[in-house]
Design an enzyme around this catalytic site. Structure first.
Site, PDB file in Angstrom:
ATOM      1  N   ARG A 197      87.319  90.810 -56.551  1.00 44.59           N
ATOM      2  CA  ARG A 197      88.124  92.002 -56.853  1.00 44.59           C
ATOM      3  C   ARG A 197      88.046  93.048 -55.725  1.00 44.59           C
ATOM      4  O   ARG A 197      89.058  93.650 -55.369  1.00 44.59           O
ATOM      5  CB  ARG A 197      87.613  92.614 -58.171  1.00 44.59           C
ATOM      6  N   LYS A 236      97.536 112.672 -43.874  1.00 42.58           N
ATOM      7  CA  LYS A 236      97.611 112.548 -45.337  1.00 42.58           C
ATOM      8  C   LYS A 236      97.180 111.135 -45.762  1.00 42.58           C
ATOM      9  O   LYS A 236      97.961 110.374 -46.342  1.00 42.58           O
ATOM     10  CB  LYS A 236      99.035 112.854 -45.818  1.00 42.58           C
ATOM     11  N   LYS A 259      99.524 124.778 -36.866  1.00 40.77           N
ATOM     12  CA  LYS A 259     100.422 124.701 -38.006  1.00 40.77           C
ATOM     13  C   LYS A 259     100.769 126.093 -38.534  1.00 40.77           C
ATOM     14  O   LYS A 259     100.237 127.102 -38.063  1.00 40.77           O
ATOM     15  CB  LYS A 259      99.787 123.845 -39.105  1.00 40.77           C
ATOM     16  N   GLU A 292     103.827 123.558 -34.672  1.00 38.03           N
ATOM     17  CA  GLU A 292     104.800 123.322 -35.740  1.00 38.03           C
ATOM     18  C   GLU A 292     105.758 124.515 -35.791  1.00 38.03           C
ATOM     19  O   GLU A 292     105.318 125.662 -35.823  1.00 38.03           O
ATOM     20  CB  GLU A 292     104.049 123.205 -37.080  1.00 38.03           C
ATOM     21  N   ASP A 311     109.662 121.147 -38.548  1.00 39.69           N
ATOM     22  CA  ASP A 311     109.287 120.973 -39.946  1.00 39.69           C
ATOM     23  C   ASP A 311     110.479 121.130 -40.885  1.00 39.69           C
ATOM     24  O   ASP A 311     111.127 122.183 -40.916  1.00 39.69           O
ATOM     25  CB  ASP A 311     108.215 122.007 -40.305  1.00 39.69           C
TER      26      ASP A 311
END
Lengths: 290, 290, 290, 290, 290, 290
Positions: free
Chosen positions: B110, B145, B177, B207, B228
């Site tokens: 598994r 992410k 960012k 960004e 963005d």
């Protein structure tokens, strides 16, 4: 000190070294020797505040984990949950407020969100499945098809979503599967051996693929029987045949559409690997607000 | 000894303690103090063989990880890859053969499959995205992410699928960012500070959310600019405006359907979080064959 | 942060990573992924109080360890020692009070008691041995025959019981035993080599099995001589022969009955492995009182 | 790579990181930065052989652990088991032969023997208890009163001695004890909650202290009932009252003398903490033979 | 498995988990998630060979550590020592040959060399100090002023250089220093307490700063006396005063120039922190040769 | 929780598990199972105060690390920095005050000082090098020739001394060295491969040993070029030839005396391994004052 899980029901502490090791892995892999952008741009003594918001409808799960991530990076960061674990929220809802050293908030942001987006994704998906069988006495249960390293967290998210956990792992429940049966060569002998060699607090579950095997399992005294990949008609006959002598768990090829029909057959449990291995992440972001 | 990754291109060894710790977490959480079913049913000296097969069309990724899982559980288990990393296979294809102590094979099954199903899921999904922009000189890149604890493995699966990796984490690339810009208050000042304080082997990415900010970033000398959440028309104007002065990376709300249109705008890169956080697992199983 | 031992004499902090790792092992092996009974029955926000009581006469040892166990599980649990380390108590005596989240108290109970029962068992047994030689200037010392993983804790319990510690391990004292002598082939050469190659802050002890070897050891300048498995008459002759030129340590086949007779021979030290490897656990329990 | 346990039945491999961490603790605490005596006296390239022998009658348990200890210190040491796990041997019997670098053999000697003496002590004591109920269908089971850090090893030694294991820890069996009942306030409610909240592969055991409570537990549908500290007469009435509706486990104040009488009452299981917390070590030594 | 140190005298294995953890730290900090240059340029299946050469005159120390570094990165790398530990070599001498996967060789190169250059630096510097007192019966010993994390390795390099080790750490020798004396308030009382409370295999050393204190220490029965920061005339008077009643260790402000004069005073030992904290690295490089 | 570095600029927290593991190694290797001298002499409840003082002129670096060492040993120890990181102090200056349990202060003393003396040694040496090029726009940078296990701390000390960090390790910058070029066989091909295979946020640096190679590197579009072991005349010609097309880094055989001349050639950066591998420790001590 290992991880103290805050359960959905309150503050019950649960010592979990594996979860804590996962959080450390996550921070180490993202930070390495340091966040070069934040170190260059944010003065170390600068304080700030931020909001964590949902960008879509979702069921919240994982705020205590996000809290733990910020706390591990810098114990001066304060984290206030606004939403409750298990709550359904609309797009734009504030899930939590974060306050403290701004640099720490920005450095931990992505790791905290990655946990939240994945766990809330599972809770959201599980909620849909549970709702699909509402009105039936059927229980939606998860499986061992979890993301490696995430067993405890994903099973927690399933509970938060309203689902029910199957055994945790290979050690706290006997489940005799096809490969075991093939190796032993006889279903009754497999059940007998399992009963004899496992301790007296464990029940015995067997996976069967036909009604003939089901009868064999019932005769052998299995406590729970997993009905693998059967259509609704066969499941209904299995329920009739069993007549309450064992719990019945339907498994395999479950889709949201099939769930009400499967539940209608009268099986006791429906297990779905997709709860944990294929629920898409939901969109959650962090915005500095001061 | 830490993990030695076998790369897609051959046998290049890569020391990775974090991946090895993840595999150990996975085995510990599933096995705990032991596999009660297998211990009860399978004689310890029994040998066996098994096949790992695809149950749907997929791009294979993760066989070296599955190999490592069996090897960690019992060094006597032999694992032979039949498919190649990155190969597209049809339903029913054999991916690997496993031979050795049958109990170890069943106990590790598994965990090994959970790694394979997730990594092949990412590779399969990435391949679709890369194919969607074939014919364009656009690069599909991943993001940060990723599933916490899985950064190296998931970025590996993206490469196996034909995608390209962005920076690994916060430490090997400067990416300014929105939250950083809000904190600094001035884009040019942010770029200047980043250049001054980060080491001389790193480029600077910023960004931006508008063409006005894009111009500011170009003037400030940013090496790469992330656009963005812009629509195709705006992206096209951004490409024209930039005129090769910086690399352009489109990001946000990317769907398979949009990809060709976004690529057609002439941006250099398209980054997609979904490659790693929302690719569904693909179906792979293990069957004992002797 | 590693373990801070509270010594018998007060609060002297001692950093000990091995002891802390042992406590974590103990919690991990008992809790695994969670205490299913307590989680099902006890609301997480419920508070409670409990008493830890002796069920037989005993010498208390290990309260700081029990404290550490509760603290590791949940830092909100408060632990108040009522008895002192080394105190002799009667059946029914309260050793400590515990207050805080009831679930955490019940989950940690068994692990905390297992430490207390074993360490107090050693202190109780040691106290009996020390009392058996009271009136003689003989020192009762422990050995390296400790429970693996427990060296520091068991040697602490010996001190608490009134016994004296021998060297801690292989690294902080030279003790030339039979197997070493057999390998070197000459006792004087073995003493010479040990003196030459070990650092200048260490004394040299040699194990001998006859008075002839004792003479050889004295001539070679051994600082301490272990008299292995000798009867009282031989021990007395060894003391006379040595005449204060070295410390003498009697060892082997020591029983509580023999101790006064052995002490009467004038040996300086008596070492007993049974202090740590065969002291029976004493009976201590925890009762919820509110 | 974590520990591979060699089971009593053969070579079934069992991954156990906790046991491996215990062996490392044991070596670290004894060796610290090095064995000063052996380093001074034994040339590093010298080879040697040794025998491990019983000095009293005993049941052998732990040879695979001793093997692992030598192997961890130096992989060149060869270890050959002469006796079988579970075998009863007479004083002077050779249990194992060890060959390889003499320094490594002498340095690992004490740690290996400490494991062997403790585990064989448990197996020897358990064998006596099992023999005391021979002729009865009663099962002797262990408890969670194990030496912290040693759960897996001590439960293994119990099996080797002929005993049977109870649940491993708090996670793989529901056992409602006095403290839980006091907190919940109602035995039937406690059983109902446990059934509802634990997963469907677990049975429910309840501890009772009177026949009135026993009736309550039977009515509530408990699967197993622990009869705490009852005399033989009461136990016999409990058996009659239960009439096969649940398994009965007698517990508390068990002595070798009482065992046949307790077994004669017809209870299914007798649990004894002393198997693991008070079995004295047996005497085993290592002698260099070449 | 922890580190097996190959001693200067041969192949004596020494289990050292701390050294092994240091080597892992070193590889993790340098490699992080991978060697981007080597991965880009060197095909994974390419084999290669390299030489490690001295670029200046030096005493070799650390080849087994360099070997371990390559082996940890990739067990397929073969490492052949050409020079011996402790050998003095001239510029250009080959110290070792390395063969195997070229990528692994290039990735491990810097870490292996960093160990070698530091340890050989210490051995080289120590050899000079030992040579400076040749002809005198004085022993040059190291101190606890080692690079944190490197205690075992640096003390090994001192031995390789011909120096002698003082106690390893705070646990294997009693050394009463100024701060201890100030706290106790009485030198004789300090010696008495140390004798009473430390185990019987340890000697007692006291630091003194004047001849008056020296007399006090001799009267108190100190075994070794450290003479702190005394000039040669005072040291000579200390030697005369002591008249063999204790070992004398001169310490503080030792320079290569002073060493012969200090040795000439007749002190038994001279301890120098600079051996380990200020020896400059020596120049060693690795060159690919095929 | 891992290490929180206090940066030179303020309190910016930086999560660093490797540094924390190094501090634990350092305490474990020095303390082992305990500080026998301090345990014998200092009552556990005794409080005390101490000063940490410079014994020579130096640039302070490492006070937060010393703080962390005391805190890890006993969280009751209070540590007050008096000097600032980067401050130049004169002999006798107080660097910090320490208050709390005296035993803990004395036990941690040596480890804390060992960190301080080494890091301040690097900062002091770096400051001298930076001062040597004052007036020039040249940057002094460190290398990967750091003490294994100390990368983050030593690079921090370089910054504190006024130097600038090069890439952290093999993962956050592309640097094509001689051995790589030899393996690839073509400098332009090596640059091309590096550009293609490394992510888009990394620049490319190449090491060259002649002006011919420099031209080749410029043509290939290298962003930074390392000029290895060139004399000042050649460096000046390299600067002229490059004419700003790339950053130039001079490396190899740098001595304090050469630095101004090298800086005068106009190279942008000078890298020196000696900053971290050969800076001598500076003298700092701790004195109990109450």
């Amino acid at each position: 000190m290992c991880w103290i899980e805050q359960s959905i029901h309150g503050n019950f502490p649960e010592f979990d070294c594996l979860v804590d090791r996962l959080i450390e892995l996550a921070l180490e892999e993202d930070l390495g020797p340091g966040d070069v952008t934040t170190q260059a741009l944010i003065a170390p003594d600068r304080k700030g505040a931020a909001q964590i918001r949902a960008r879509e409808s979702l069921v919240v799960a994982g705020l205590p984990v996000a809290h733990r991530v910020f706390q591990k990076l810098d114990s001066q960061v304060q984290f206030f949950s606004v939403a409750l674990e298990g709550q359904e929220v609309t797009p734009g809802s504030i899930l939590a407020q974060v306050r403290g050293p701004l640099a720490a908030i920005l450095t931990a942001e992505r790791t905290a969100l990655n946990f939240l987006m994945h766990l809330s994704g599972i809770a959201t998906y599980t909620r849909k499945m549970v709702n699909a069988v509402s009105g039936f006495p059927t229980t939606i249960v998860d499986t061992r098809k979890t993301t490696p390293g995430w067993r405890a967290l994903e099973k927690y998210a399933v509970r938060v979503g309203g689902g029910t956990n199957h055994r945790f792992g290979l050690f706290d429940g006997v489940l005799i599967k096809n490969n075991h049966l093939a190796a032993v060569g006889s279903l009754p002998e497999a059940v007998r051996l399992a009963r004899e060699k496992s301790h007296h607090l464990l029940k015995i579950e067997v996976e069967v693929t036909s009604l003939a095997e089901l009868e064999e399992a019932l005769t052998a005294g299995a406590d729970i029987i997993m009905l693998d990949n059967m259509d609704e008609a066969t499941l209904a006959r299995a329920v009739a045949l069993t007549a309450g002598r064992a719990l019945l768990e339907a498994s395999g090829s479950m889709t949201p559409e099939r769930l009400p029909n499967v539940a209608a057959t009268g099986v006791n449990l429906i297990s779905m690997g997709a709860l944990t291995h294929s629920a898409p992440a939901v969109d959650i972001h962090l915005r500095v607000v001061g």
